[in-house]
Design a protein around this motif. Structure first.
Motif, PDB file in Angstrom:
ATOM      1  N   ASP A   1      10.198  -5.011   6.147  1.00 30.92           N
ATOM      2  CA  ASP A   1      11.239  -5.849   6.753  1.00 30.92           C
ATOM      3  C   ASP A   1      12.629  -5.406   6.303  1.00 30.92           C
ATOM      4  O   ASP A   1      13.585  -5.409   7.084  1.00 30.92           O
TER       5      ASP A   1
ATOM      6  N   ASN B   1      11.907  -3.327  16.217  1.00 28.64           N
ATOM      7  CA  ASN B   1      13.139  -2.537  16.229  1.00 28.64           C
ATOM      8  C   ASN B   1      13.087  -1.374  15.237  1.00 28.64           C
ATOM      9  O   ASN B   1      14.062  -0.631  15.098  1.00 28.64           O
ATOM     10  N   TYR B   2      11.923  -1.215  14.565  1.00 26.86           N
ATOM     11  CA  TYR B   2      11.805  -0.136  13.584  1.00 26.86           C
ATOM     12  C   TYR B   2      10.845   0.927  14.122  1.00 26.86           C
ATOM     13  O   TYR B   2       9.748   0.600  14.587  1.00 26.86           O
TER      14      TYR B   2
ATOM     15  N   ALA C   1       7.278   3.874   9.851  1.00 31.23           N
ATOM     16  CA  ALA C   1       6.714   2.716   9.159  1.00 31.23           C
ATOM     17  C   ALA C   1       5.621   3.085   8.160  1.00 31.23           C
ATOM     18  O   ALA C   1       5.527   2.490   7.078  1.00 31.23           O
TER      19      ALA C   1
ATOM     20  N   GLN D   1      17.875  -0.687   8.806  1.00 29.34           N
ATOM     21  CA  GLN D   1      17.631   0.558   9.547  1.00 29.34           C
ATOM     22  C   GLN D   1      17.618   1.759   8.597  1.00 29.34           C
ATOM     23  O   GLN D   1      18.314   2.765   8.808  1.00 29.34           O
TER      24      GLN D   1
ATOM     25  N   ILE E   1       5.011  -4.812  11.689  1.00 31.26           N
ATOM     26  CA  ILE E   1       6.151  -3.899  11.756  1.00 31.26           C
ATOM     27  C   ILE E   1       7.121  -4.417  12.820  1.00 31.26           C
ATOM     28  O   ILE E   1       6.751  -4.531  13.995  1.00 31.26           O
TER      29      ILE E   1
ATOM     30  N   CYS F   1      13.564  -2.352   5.382  1.00 30.95           N
ATOM     31  CA  CYS F   1      13.902  -1.096   6.050  1.00 30.95           C
ATOM     32  C   CYS F   1      14.293  -1.333   7.509  1.00 30.95           C
ATOM     33  O   CYS F   1      15.203  -0.675   8.034  1.00 30.95           O
ATOM     34  N   ALA F   2      13.623  -2.283   8.157  1.00 33.08           N
ATOM     35  CA  ALA F   2      13.973  -2.604   9.538  1.00 33.08           C
ATOM     36  C   ALA F   2      15.341  -3.278   9.610  1.00 33.08           C
ATOM     37  O   ALA F   2      16.169  -2.943  10.475  1.00 33.08           O
ATOM     38  N   LYS F   3      15.593  -4.196   8.694  1.00 32.82           N
ATOM     39  CA  LYS F   3      16.870  -4.920   8.689  1.00 32.82           C
ATOM     40  C   LYS F   3      18.047  -3.981   8.493  1.00 32.82           C
ATOM     41  O   LYS F   3      19.077  -4.090   9.172  1.00 32.82           O
TER      42      LYS F   3
ATOM     43  N   MET G   1      16.215   4.898   7.445  1.00 34.99           N
ATOM     44  CA  MET G   1      15.438   5.960   8.073  1.00 34.99           C
ATOM     45  C   MET G   1      15.031   6.993   7.026  1.00 34.99           C
ATOM     46  O   MET G   1      15.894   7.690   6.474  1.00 34.99           O
TER      47      MET G   1
END
Length: 412
Positions: free
Chosen positions: A322, A163-164, A169, A328, A160, A324-326, A330
């Motif tokens: 990845d 930054n997420y 997650a 962001q 994970i 969702c993190a890129k 939510m």
């Protein structure tokens, strides 16, 4: 050299189908050479947790009690076995719907462990078929994520990005990959017209992921009640499935329709939304989904407008985390203390009007003093709909109705 010690942990478990969760002490297997030890922070609560804890599948796979559900795990790695190369101490790590598979069949070699030819091992209530998911003591079923510690083989650990948010997650590794897998498989991207049927936790998640991929997204729901929510989370347009005019206007317009309705329903109106060469993918675990995936698609040589899909492999799970993190992304969520899990089960048993994913705060609320806080009564759950029982008759009936619509659409 002394033998490695089993891992002590606290869990939230229910002792029978009443789903009255209480804390208890348990142990996990000692850390193996290729294992990762995770200090748990959060675990999402999936509707599947309710079905399994309540023994709704007793005629197919009876639940083993005490039952510790949870396949939306997120935490921090605190130790690794000597042969681990994928994960290091301090990494944020998650675990999704499975903890083992054969890793040798064609599906596993493609990163589709969810389709393992020898059957994958579920994160909870699974058997140690392939040797990397042992329980402690040996011989029991796997224990899920409503816990303080997790031991998992490194192959099934999901990294994970830091930054997420960890609390988001877990649901991504269940709801997220369930929606992402068909989008990925059918190469959805800019210009792809996607319809999302049903606006619960899955549907809302699907809208956000499809938009991140560049798709044009239409939300489809009964009536206008959830229109504002759909537009708020990113849908480009909205169709009420109870409006004959709106459904007719949307007919044969989608490249991909993702049907998230969980129970038995008339799927044919949504099948008619697929354009020529388009697909309607059933994501609910019911007879129609099995009919679509196992019978209809092969019978038509893969040209049917209908198919089915469930979760995704480790590769897809890592990709969607990845993604969702890129971007962001939510997810709509609510973090709750573990002593409210009974209330969460009641909420999941009703209509999820807010499209929420519930997440248990394990780091702060599962500890030696938790028992004193568990004062809620058992959840009041409705009786399972007998139509949800998977049977040969229901599968064949669904198969014939899908083929009828498919052939009818192709003649037009």
């Amino acid at each position: 050299m002394a033998a490695p010690e089993p891992v002590d942990m606290m869990v939230m478990a229910c002792q029978d189908q009443t789903c009255d969760f209480k804390p208890m002490k348990m142990q996990r297997r000692p850390l193996g050479d290729e294992d990762v030890l995770i200090h748990m922070a959060y675990c999402g609560v999936c509707h599947t947790d309710l079905h399994i804890a309540a023994n709704h599948a007793k005629n197919v796979q009876p639940t083993v009690y005490p039952c510790v559900p949870g396949h939306e795990l997120a935490g921090v790695c605190i130790a690794v076995g000597p042969k681990v190369t994928k994960v290091k101490v301090g990494d944020h790590v998650g675990v999704g719907c499975m903890v083992d598979s054969c890793l040798k069949c064609s599906a596993c070699k493609k990163g589709e462990e969810n389709m393992c030819r020898k059957v994958n091992t579920a994160t909870y209530q699974g058997k140690n078929t392939h040797g990397r998911a042992a329980s402690f003591p040996a011989g029991g079923v796997t224990v899920g994520g409503y816990c303080t510690k997790m031991v998992v083989h490194e192959h099934f650990a999901i990294l994970i990005p830091k930054n997420y948010p960890l609390e988001l997650a877990g649901p991504v590794m269940c709801a997220g990959v369930t929606m992402y897998e068909p989008l990925r498989y059918y190469k959805a991207g800019p210009g792809t017209k996607v319809g999302i049927v049903g606006l619960g936790g899955l549907g809302i998640t699907g809208i956000k992921i499809a938009k991140a991929l560049g798709c044009h997204v239409t939300a489809i729901s009964r009536g206008e009640k959830k229109k504002a929510l759909a537009m708020k989370v990113g849908a480009d347009s909205f169709v009420s499935s109870t409006s004959e005019e709106q459904m007719a206007g949307a007919g044969k317009s989608f490249d991909l329709t993702l049907n998230t309705i969980p129970g038995p329903h008339d799927h044919t109106p949504y099948q008619k939304l697929a354009k020529v060469g388009g697909k309607c993918v059933l994501l609910g675990a019911h007879s129609a989904m099995i009919a679509a995936a196992v019978l209809v698609d092969p019978i038509t040589g893969g040209r049917s407008t209908m198919t089915g899909s469930m979760i995704g492999g480790i590769k897809a799970t890592q990709e969607v985390v990845d993604l969702c993190a890129k971007h962001q992304i939510m997810l709509e969520h609510k973090v709750v203390p573990v002593w409210e899990v009974n209330t969460v089960f009641e909420a999941l048993d009703k209509a999820n009007d807010e499209g929420l994913r519930y997440v248990l705060d394990l780091k702060k609320t599962l500890h030696e003093n938790t028992a004193a806080m568990c004062t809620l009564p058992p959840p009041q759950l409705s009786e399972p709909d007998p139509r949800t029982t998977v049977s040969v008759g229901r599968i064949l009936s669904s198969c014939f109705s899908m083929l009828f619509v498919h052939w009818g659409c192709r003649r037009i």
